[in-house]
Design an enzyme around this catalytic site. Structure first.
Site, mmCIF file in Angstrom:
data_model
loop_
_atom_site.group_PDB
_atom_site.id
_atom_site.type_symbol
_atom_site.label_atom_id
_atom_site.label_comp_id
_atom_site.label_asym_id
_atom_site.label_seq_id
_atom_site.Cartn_x
_atom_site.Cartn_y
_atom_site.Cartn_z
ATOM 1 N N CYS A 284 31.409 48.675 37.354
ATOM 2 C CA CYS A 284 31.178 47.353 37.925
ATOM 3 C C CYS A 284 30.107 47.296 38.997
ATOM 4 O O CYS A 284 29.760 46.222 39.480
ATOM 5 C CB CYS A 284 32.489 46.799 38.464
ATOM 6 S SG CYS A 284 33.834 47.039 37.278
ATOM 7 N N HIS B 148 33.437 41.590 46.242
ATOM 8 C CA HIS B 148 33.627 42.066 44.866
ATOM 9 C C HIS B 148 34.804 41.253 44.290
ATOM 10 O O HIS B 148 34.717 40.746 43.174
ATOM 11 C CB HIS B 148 33.922 43.556 44.840
ATOM 12 C CG HIS B 148 34.027 44.128 43.454
ATOM 13 N ND1 HIS B 148 33.005 44.019 42.537
ATOM 14 C CD2 HIS B 148 35.019 44.798 42.826
ATOM 15 C CE1 HIS B 148 33.365 44.602 41.397
ATOM 16 N NE2 HIS B 148 34.590 45.073 41.537
ATOM 17 N N HIS C 3 34.858 38.227 36.047
ATOM 18 C CA HIS C 3 34.308 39.553 36.351
ATOM 19 C C HIS C 3 33.378 39.943 35.207
ATOM 20 O O HIS C 3 33.836 40.197 34.086
ATOM 21 C CB HIS C 3 35.434 40.573 36.488
ATOM 22 C CG HIS C 3 34.967 41.907 37.001
ATOM 23 N ND1 HIS C 3 33.646 42.209 37.241
ATOM 24 C CD2 HIS C 3 35.654 43.037 37.316
ATOM 25 C CE1 HIS C 3 33.546 43.437 37.691
ATOM 26 N NE2 HIS C 3 34.745 43.974 37.744
#
Lengths: 402, 311
Positions: A163, A296, A331
């Site tokens: 990520c 995040h 995400h």
């Protein structure tokens, strides 16, 4: 004297919009991309909200002006759309005497095609599956094709650190510029929704069956998304050649490993803490200088707990505004660092601070509250963008209004 | 300010009689990791642990300041395992392990956990430039800070699926043979006790043969390379379509000493990592070696040049 790094142009596509204008508008309206999916082929899409870009691969090819023969994977198509917008805004042309690098972050590359290939291939190695669906499987395929498309072929590479992949593209890009390897860098990333990742996160039981609630005490997990975003990075010397004006500066960055566990973050968010403090040090800033953090903030139990613990520790003197735009975009995995970096740049440019209308209850231990409605006509100077990945990689970028 | 190879660590492939591929033999990582821990790790991660931790052991440095890895196809076995399980179980009750270990930065991540290295950690996954990207970034980082010690490497694994796909698309023709393996380096800014110096690295991402030829000549000129005195490590893989035009490029200089490492490793995206290990080791085994120029290329795709000099 090490060259400062400036962002002169950006491009973006996600479930909340194709292009910068639509993206900004969706952020202002608080309009999320959670949708009933049309393209990703998984029965799980009925159980979990997914943030799918509302275009078929053929439509993406049309938007990007590319052929499906060359751009077969959804990852490469998303990247082509976003990179073309960045390149156009940044006036990147062929045959200029300006060397340009392309660095792309992705987690699963052309998996959207190769997983289809596998279904028939697994039954019959000799003849099963369309071979054109597997030759573009690897992560580097997208960067190679898109670099050629936008004339950024002097240095091309792909980063895959889960990520944080596309956040790391910015860091490597900055390094190339500061060493004078190239004049200009296009950095960012792309990832498409795949059967592979939808099932992967389901096997970990971290999808939320509702639209995700980053930082909320009631959060149940993430909503997977897809998209791509790229930024054009230049130095002062480059801008003399291109005539471009900077939108903002990439003033700080840091990449570190947590060295704790393959998928979980330490409860106190050690990796996040060092990523943020490292970026502040690089930027020559104190925590009080940060006006807004684009977290995040995936909405998972683990990430949000550890990230907020780290944020509280770093910003104990003065808590900046903060939010996770994954509430809107989902995400986007390898693309998330790039998408959120570009959103941070757009926030500076448009004088907005992204909000989260869904948020209700802070996490008891840390008490952090994101911005509720997106603030408009709100000038911020320094924005911090966090990206933390599996394998314990933690990256942090800082953007500064000039 | 120089960049030096302090040590190497590699998992070398061997050509089996039965199969016409280069595969790595069994190896032991007990000394680096508790067997209970490594039982669930896939082959490529174990290979990376072996090569990476061996390089560290050989350097005497327990915890590097950064770990940068390159892999062309990453954790392929676990990737395929997970795709297969989705199909087999119809998207229900899947074991997350192969998904977790399919992330391509797992080798770098695992070594960071084993060494407690909380420094810079990145993984490049860009086909024939994966290893060279990792090496290049590490090279630049040491130029920034000569106090750093960095573990850099390249690794790829060969799977039956890759062989089957390769067969179908005619990836390996004539005498070119698939391979696998891992090559790791501990790089520092210190000349003392170093094996070799990395003088220059050039990565060429596009496949334009004329550009490659011009860049090659430029690389030789920029670095004042004397072909009569420099050992040349070639990218030849045994396929004339890949090799012949490169031989033509090389013909414009008189090379006295030529090594073709892919005769010992086979062809794969990060074969360059093993070529580089073999080159570094040559400075030790043949101490009169002054300079080695490595030209690596995966098939007819990306190209890279690395110049090493004796310390």
């Amino acid at each position: 004297m090490v060259a400062k790094i400036y962002i002169t142009a950006v491009g973006i596509i996600s479930s909340i919009g194709s292009g910068c204008d639509q993206t900004v508008q969706s952020i202002i309206e608080g309009k999320g991309g959670q949708t009933e999916t049309k393209f990703v082929d998984s029965k799980l899409s009925r159980s979990f909200p997914l943030c799918e870009v509302p275009f078929s691969n053929d439509q993406l090819a049309e938007i990007a002006g590319v052929s499906r023969d060359e751009f077969r994977t959804r990852c490469s198509l998303l990247a082509a759309v976003a990179a073309k917008e960045a390149a156009a805004n940044g006036n990147i042309r062929a045959n200029e005497n300006i060397s340009t690098a392309f660095i792309c972050g992705t987690t699963v590359g052309g998996m959207d095609r190769s997983e289809i290939f596998y279904r028939d291939f697994s039954e019959d190695h000799q003849n099963g599956g369309d071979i054109n669906d597997v030759i573009c499987h690897d992560c580097g395929d997208t960067a190679h094709k898109v670099a050629s498309l936008i004339n950024a072929t002097d240095f091309v590479s792909t980063i895959s650190t889960a990520c944080s992949s596309s956040a790391n593209s910015f860091i490597t890009g900055a390094r190339l510029l500061q060493h004078g390897i190239v004049d200009r860098v296009v950095a960012g990333g792309s990832d498409a929704l795949t059967y592979f990742t939808v099932n992967g996160f389901n096997s970990l039981r971290i999808h939320d069956s509702e639209p995700c609630r980053p930082l909320d005490a009631s959060r149940k997990g993430l909503n997977l998304g897809e998209g791509a975003a790229f930024a054009v990075l230049e130095t002062e010397a480059t801008m003399k050649k291109t005539g471009n004006k900077p939108i903002c500066e990439l003033s700080g960055w840091h990449n570190c490993a947590e060295a704790y566990h393959q998928t979980a973050s330490s409860p106190e968010g050690r990796g996040a803490y060092f990523a943020m403090t490292g970026a502040l040090k690089k930027a020559n800033m104190s925590p009080e200088d940060i006006d807004y953090i684009n977290l995040h903030g995936t909405g998972t139990d683990n990430n949000d707990a550890s990230e907020s613990a780290a944020v509280v520790k770093v910003f104990k003197e003065k808590m900046p505004l903060l939010s996770s735009t994954k509430t809107l975009t989902g995400h986007t995995l390898g693309a998330s660092g790039g998408i959120e970096a570009v959103i941070s740049v757009l926030s500076i440019r448009e004088n907005i601070v992204p909000g989260d209308k869904r948020f209700k209850t802070p996490i008891a231990e840390t008490g952090l509250k994101p911005v509720a409605e997106t603030l408009i006509n709100r000038q911020v100077i320094n924005i911090m963008s966090n990206s933390f990945g599996f394998g314990g990689n933690n990256s942090c970028l800082i953007f500064t209004r000039l | 300010m120089g960049v030096y190879i302090k040590s190497t660590g590699a998992l070398m492939p061997e050509k089996s009689e039965a199969e016409s591929v280069f595969k790595c033999a069994k190896f032991d990582i007990k000394e680096f990791i508790d067997p209970k821990e490594y039982r669930r790790l896939g082959t490529i991660i174990r290979s990376g642990i072996f090569a990476g931790m061996t390089a560290l052991k050989n350097s005497g440095i327990q915890k590097p300041d950064a770990i940068v890895v390159g892999t062309g196809l990453g954790c392929l076995t676990d990737t395929i395992k997970f795709i297969a399980s989705i199909k087999q179980h119809n998207e229900e009750n899947l074991n997350p392990s192969p998904f977790i270990y399919s992330t391509h930065n797992t080798v770098g991540g695992t070594i960071s956990i084993l060494t407690g290295c909380t420094g810079y950690n990145s993984t490049f996954v860009h086909r024939g430039l994966s290893f060279e990207s990792a090496l290049f970034e590490s090279f630049l980082m040491i130029k920034e800070d000569s106090e750093l010690s960095i573990l850099a490497g390249g690794i790829d694994e060969l799977t039956d699926e890759y062989l089957a796909v390769g067969e179908r698309i005619g990836l390996y023709r004539e005498n070119s043979v698939p391979g696998e393996g891992a090559g790791f380096f501990v790089l520092t800014g210190k000349k003392e006790n170093a094996i070799a110096e990395i003088v220059d690295i050039k990565l060429l991402p596009m496949f334009d043969k004329v550009k490659v030829m011009n860049s090659f000549r430029q690389f030789i000129e920029n670095n004042s390379i004397n072909p009569a005195k420099t050992v040349l490590f070639t990218p030849f893989n045994g396929d004339s379509e890949c090799d012949n035009w490169k031989k033509d490029v090389l013909r414009s200089h008189k090379w006295e000493n030529i090594v073709s490492p892919k005769e010992s490793t086979g062809e794969f995206m990060t074969a360059g990592a093993i070529s580089a290990v073999l080159a570094a080791e040559r400075f030790v085994s043949e101490p009169q070696t002054k300079e080695i120029l490595i030209w690596n290329s995966f098939l007819n795709m990306e190209n890279a040049f690395i110049l090493l000099r004796s310390t």
